[in-house]
Structures are given as C-alpha cells and as structure tokens.
Design an enzyme around this catalytic site. Structure first.
Site, mmCIF file in Angstrom:
data_model
loop_
_atom_site.group_PDB
_atom_site.id
_atom_site.type_symbol
_atom_site.label_atom_id
_atom_site.label_comp_id
_atom_site.label_asym_id
_atom_site.label_seq_id
_atom_site.Cartn_x
_atom_site.Cartn_y
_atom_site.Cartn_z
ATOM 1 N N SER A 255 0.809 -1.230 0.000
ATOM 2 C CA SER A 255 0.000 0.000 0.000
ATOM 3 C C SER A 255 0.846 1.285 0.000
ATOM 4 O O SER A 255 0.505 2.234 -0.721
ATOM 5 C CB SER A 255 -0.962 -0.001 1.191
ATOM 6 O OG SER A 255 -1.882 -1.043 1.026
ATOM 7 N N THR B 293 -5.462 -3.271 7.704
ATOM 8 C CA THR B 293 -5.323 -4.579 7.059
ATOM 9 C C THR B 293 -5.235 -5.690 8.098
ATOM 10 O O THR B 293 -5.470 -5.449 9.289
ATOM 11 C CB THR B 293 -4.146 -4.556 6.043
ATOM 12 O OG1 THR B 293 -4.155 -5.779 5.320
ATOM 13 C CG2 THR B 293 -2.790 -4.361 6.698
ATOM 14 N N LYS C 249 -9.262 -5.808 10.591
ATOM 15 C CA LYS C 249 -10.413 -5.249 9.864
ATOM 16 C C LYS C 249 -11.743 -5.335 10.615
ATOM 17 O O LYS C 249 -12.627 -4.526 10.395
ATOM 18 C CB LYS C 249 -10.555 -5.926 8.497
ATOM 19 C CG LYS C 249 -9.483 -5.521 7.517
ATOM 20 C CD LYS C 249 -9.724 -6.138 6.159
ATOM 21 C CE LYS C 249 -8.546 -5.871 5.249
ATOM 22 N NZ LYS C 249 -8.753 -6.388 3.893
ATOM 23 N N ASN D 140 -11.761 -1.342 6.069
ATOM 24 C CA ASN D 140 -10.365 -1.280 5.616
ATOM 25 C C ASN D 140 -9.883 0.158 5.415
ATOM 26 O O ASN D 140 -8.734 0.374 5.068
ATOM 27 C CB ASN D 140 -10.170 -2.097 4.330
ATOM 28 C CG ASN D 140 -10.636 -1.339 3.101
ATOM 29 O OD1 ASN D 140 -11.522 -0.490 3.174
ATOM 30 N ND2 ASN D 140 -10.053 -1.647 1.957
ATOM 31 N N GLY E 188 -12.394 -19.798 2.116
ATOM 32 C CA GLY E 188 -12.071 -18.961 3.273
ATOM 33 C C GLY E 188 -13.292 -18.195 3.739
ATOM 34 O O GLY E 188 -14.198 -17.885 2.938
ATOM 35 N N ALA E 189 -13.348 -17.917 5.050
ATOM 36 C CA ALA E 189 -14.518 -17.215 5.608
ATOM 37 C C ALA E 189 -14.073 -16.173 6.632
ATOM 38 O O ALA E 189 -14.752 -15.939 7.627
ATOM 39 C CB ALA E 189 -15.470 -18.229 6.243
ATOM 40 N N ARG F 180 -12.345 -24.116 6.265
ATOM 41 C CA ARG F 180 -11.823 -25.167 7.139
ATOM 42 C C ARG F 180 -12.723 -25.333 8.350
ATOM 43 O O ARG F 180 -13.117 -26.442 8.687
ATOM 44 C CB ARG F 180 -10.395 -24.747 7.555
ATOM 45 C CG ARG F 180 -9.551 -25.827 8.087
ATOM 46 C CD ARG F 180 -8.142 -25.329 8.231
ATOM 47 N NE ARG F 180 -8.055 -24.040 8.947
ATOM 48 C CZ ARG F 180 -6.929 -23.435 9.248
ATOM 49 N NH1 ARG F 180 -5.771 -23.978 8.888
ATOM 50 N NH2 ARG F 180 -6.919 -22.283 9.888
ATOM 51 N N TYR G 275 -1.329 -11.873 -2.029
ATOM 52 C CA TYR G 275 -0.284 -11.490 -2.981
ATOM 53 C C TYR G 275 1.091 -11.516 -2.317
ATOM 54 O O TYR G 275 2.038 -10.899 -2.775
ATOM 55 C CB TYR G 275 -0.579 -10.091 -3.540
ATOM 56 C CG TYR G 275 -0.795 -9.051 -2.461
ATOM 57 C CD1 TYR G 275 0.269 -8.318 -1.966
ATOM 58 C CD2 TYR G 275 -2.057 -8.846 -1.916
ATOM 59 C CE1 TYR G 275 0.085 -7.397 -0.957
ATOM 60 C CE2 TYR G 275 -2.249 -7.924 -0.909
ATOM 61 C CZ TYR G 275 -1.170 -7.210 -0.434
ATOM 62 O OH TYR G 275 -1.361 -6.305 0.570
HETATM 63 P P1 ATR Z 1 -8.470 -12.456 6.490
HETATM 64 O O1 ATR Z 1 -8.876 -11.212 7.209
HETATM 65 O O2 ATR Z 1 -7.298 -12.306 5.557
HETATM 66 O O3 ATR Z 1 -9.606 -13.161 5.827
HETATM 67 P P2 ATR Z 1 -8.625 -14.286 8.712
HETATM 68 O O4 ATR Z 1 -9.819 -13.589 9.210
HETATM 69 O O5 ATR Z 1 -7.579 -14.725 9.677
HETATM 70 O O6 ATR Z 1 -7.866 -13.409 7.642
HETATM 71 O O7 ATR Z 1 -9.110 -15.540 7.845
HETATM 72 C C1 ATR Z 1 -8.222 -16.423 7.288
HETATM 73 C C2 ATR Z 1 -9.007 -17.480 6.488
HETATM 74 O O8 ATR Z 1 -8.075 -18.388 5.901
HETATM 75 C C3 ATR Z 1 -9.939 -18.308 7.349
HETATM 76 O O9 ATR Z 1 -11.067 -18.638 6.585
HETATM 77 C C4 ATR Z 1 -9.104 -19.557 7.634
HETATM 78 O O10 ATR Z 1 -9.835 -20.715 7.914
HETATM 79 P P3 ATR Z 1 -10.372 -20.971 9.424
HETATM 80 O O11 ATR Z 1 -11.549 -20.067 9.612
HETATM 81 O O12 ATR Z 1 -10.752 -22.391 9.443
HETATM 82 O O13 ATR Z 1 -9.219 -20.635 10.316
HETATM 83 C C5 ATR Z 1 -8.406 -19.713 6.304
HETATM 84 N N1 ATR Z 1 -7.184 -20.506 6.407
HETATM 85 C C6 ATR Z 1 -6.013 -20.135 6.966
HETATM 86 N N2 ATR Z 1 -5.092 -21.106 6.841
HETATM 87 C C7 ATR Z 1 -5.694 -22.130 6.155
HETATM 88 C C8 ATR Z 1 -5.269 -23.413 5.701
HETATM 89 N N3 ATR Z 1 -4.039 -23.861 5.907
HETATM 90 N N4 ATR Z 1 -6.170 -24.168 5.027
HETATM 91 C C9 ATR Z 1 -7.415 -23.751 4.789
HETATM 92 N N5 ATR Z 1 -7.882 -22.539 5.204
HETATM 93 C C10 ATR Z 1 -7.028 -21.737 5.867
#
Ligand code: ATR
Length: 283
Positions: free
Chosen positions: A27, A72, A76, A97, A137-138, A162, A228
């Site tokens: 950024s 970031t 967030k 953000n 991812g969630a 996951r 990235y």
């Molecule tokens: P961000 O704000 O970047 O989304 P976050 O809130 O920490 O960061 O979310 C990270 C996401 O990556 C989550 O969905 C996490 O899955 P969990 O909710 O089960 O933790 C997912 N994630 C991180 N490492 C992972 C891995 N090795 N395999 C699958 N999902 C992963």
C-alpha cells in the site's frame, strides 16, 4: 495564559496502513504512485501494531492530525469498535479497511468489495452474472467481497471454509442478498466445476498448502487469488496445474481498493492501469 497549538509537520497530510505484520504491504508504494500521478502532496507510512496496540495507535494517529488510515490483516473487524460512523458497505461487510479522520470523528468504510468488482468487471472484462462462484475462506477478506458479488446476481455463491461454522455464519449473515451456501473446505461438491474460484484464505501467505478442491475446476474456470504475499502463490500454481482457464493474482483488486480509499480521502480518482502494471511487474 495563551498556549500555542502544536501540530507535526502541518503542511503535509498524513496517511498510513496499520497491520500486523506490515512489512509485506504494497500500500505505501501504491499510494506514493497515486500521489505522484495526481500531484497530491501527502505522506503515507506503514505502521506495524499488534491487536493489543491497535486502539492506541489509531488514536495517536488521529491526535497527531492524521487524515486517514488503511486497516489490514488482522484488524479489519476489531477496528469497528473505534469507528464513530460507518458506511453502509462496511456495515454490511462487518469489516473496515479505510478510516477517515474528520472533525474529531472516525469514519469507517470498506473498499475491498468494490476493488474486486472493478478488477473483475472493468480491468478483466468478466461478468459474474449467472456464474457459479466458490470462495475459499470465511475470514475478513471474504466478508468484504460477498455483498458486492451477490449484487452482481451470480447463479450461486458457495463459501468453503476449514471451520464450517464460520462459513455457515457468513452464509446466514448474507442470505438476504442472494443465493449463498456454505460447506467445509474439504467437502466442496466435485460434481460440477465453478465458473470462478476466489482464494480468500490466508493459507498461502502463511506458506501453507491446503488440498484445494480438484473437482471444482475445469478449463472454463477463472481462479482469482486475493493474497499477494508470494509470487506465484500456492493457489495460483494449483490453479494453473489443474487446468484453469486463467489464474489471476489479486494485484488489480489491491490497486483498485487503494484507489477507492484515495478517492475518499482526496476527492481524486487515480488512473489505476499504470499502477497495476508497475506493481505486478515488480512483484
Ligand atoms: P483475512 O482477514 O485475511 O480473511 P482471517 O480472518 O484470519 O484473515 O481468515 C483467514 C481465512 O483463511 C480463514 O477462513 C481460515 O480458515 P479458518 O476459519 O478455518 O481458520 C483460512 N485458512 C487459513 N489457513 C488455512 C489453511 N491452511 N487451510 C485452509 N484454510 C485456511
């Protein structure tokens, strides 16, 4: 007694990005390029603060006359409690953000969703209307993009995570906006490939390589990686090997969300194309 008000380097407007860690952030470079291009005089600095330090860091920045901050990973969601007023898109996302400091108040916004949408539809000329979309991812990254994707009327949007409970919670939270469902990361239906798969996990950034759902991809699938940190990312390598139509790195979204923040702060929209080119070439 009359005392003088002191401000630090009052002639130049201060901005920054807070994260933990922050060294990987592009950024500062992006905003410097925007400032040069639009002939705006400003300073933009990276600030590394842990979750414990977040509140003090934001308040200090405001007190010192700072005009705006990008927020970031991992702040967030947490930063919401410091915000006085929030935009509708940030409220819907449940994630912020961009902070703007105006008249002693903190205004929170979220430019991630519009950043992704502009990259997909304007820069890449992709239409997601009627598409089957899979988001991996969630976390906060997913929260920021779901509402805008649903607004584009996809046929379906599946969130695979996951921890299934987090995916389900998001599907419930956004269910009023469109056809959204949830499943576990390792239970993505492999009966039909998706048109668009978005990687919103932090796995790649952490150097982890989950087993991505092979049945979800075909030679018509576009794969888009929001992370990235590494070039190429494990997700983009997997997508290419699995025969995706195109494997796209999230540089465009990164620059577009930054342009939207810049516009909020300065009232000027930078031309993103040359900045995307420069950032991705020097990745
Ligand atoms: P961000 O704000 O970047 O989304 P976050 O809130 O920490 O960061 O979310 C990270 C996401 O990556 C989550 O969905 C996490 O899955 P969990 O909710 O089960 O933790 C997912 N994630 C991180 N490492 C992972 C891995 N090795 N395999 C699958 N999902 C992963």
């Amino acid at each position: 007694m009359i005392s003088k008000t002191t401000t630090t380097n009052a002639s130049i407007d201060r901005y920054g990005v807070i994260g933990y860690p922050i060294s990987h952030s592009r950024s500062p470079q992006i905003h410097r390029l925007f400032a040069l291009q639009t002939k705006q005089s400003l300073r933009y600095e990276p600030l590394e603060n842990s979750p414990k330090e977040l509140e003090a860091a934001v308040r200090d920045f405001q007190r010192m006359g700072g005009k705006g901050l990008n927020i970031t990973v991992p702040h967030k969601t947490e930063v919401i409690k410091l915000v006085d007023k929030m935009s509708e898109r940030a409220s819907t996302a449940g994630a912020v953000n961009t902070l703007s400091f105006k008249s002693g108040e903190i205004y929170g916004d979220n430019t991630d969703g519009i950043g992704l949408l502009r990259d997909l539809t304007v820069n890449l000329s992709l239409s997601v209307e009627n598409a089957n979309i899979l988001i991996l991812g969630a976390g906060g990254a997913t929260r920021g993009i779901v509402a805008l994707l649903l607004e584009m009327r996809p046929k379906s949007l599946t969130i695979a995570n996951r921890s299934l409970d987090k995916a389900e919670a998001l599907a419930v939270h956004f269910s009023h906006l469109g056809p959204i469902s949830a499943c576990a990361f390792n239970a993505v239906p492999n009966s039909h490939p998706y048109d668009l798969i978005i990687n919103a996990t932090s796995a790649g950034v952490k150097g982890e390589m989950p087993s991505y759902p092979s049945g979800a991809i075909s030679n018509a699938t576009y794969c888009y990686d929001l992370s990235y940190g590494l070039n190429p990312t494990p997700f983009s390598v997997w997508a290419r090997k699995a025969g995706a139509r195109e494997s796209i790195m999230g540089w465009g979204m990164l620059v577009e969300q930054a342009a939207e923040s810049f516009n909020l702060w300065r009232g000027v929209r930078p031309n993103t194309a040359p900045v995307i080119k420069e950032i991705s070439i020097n990745a």
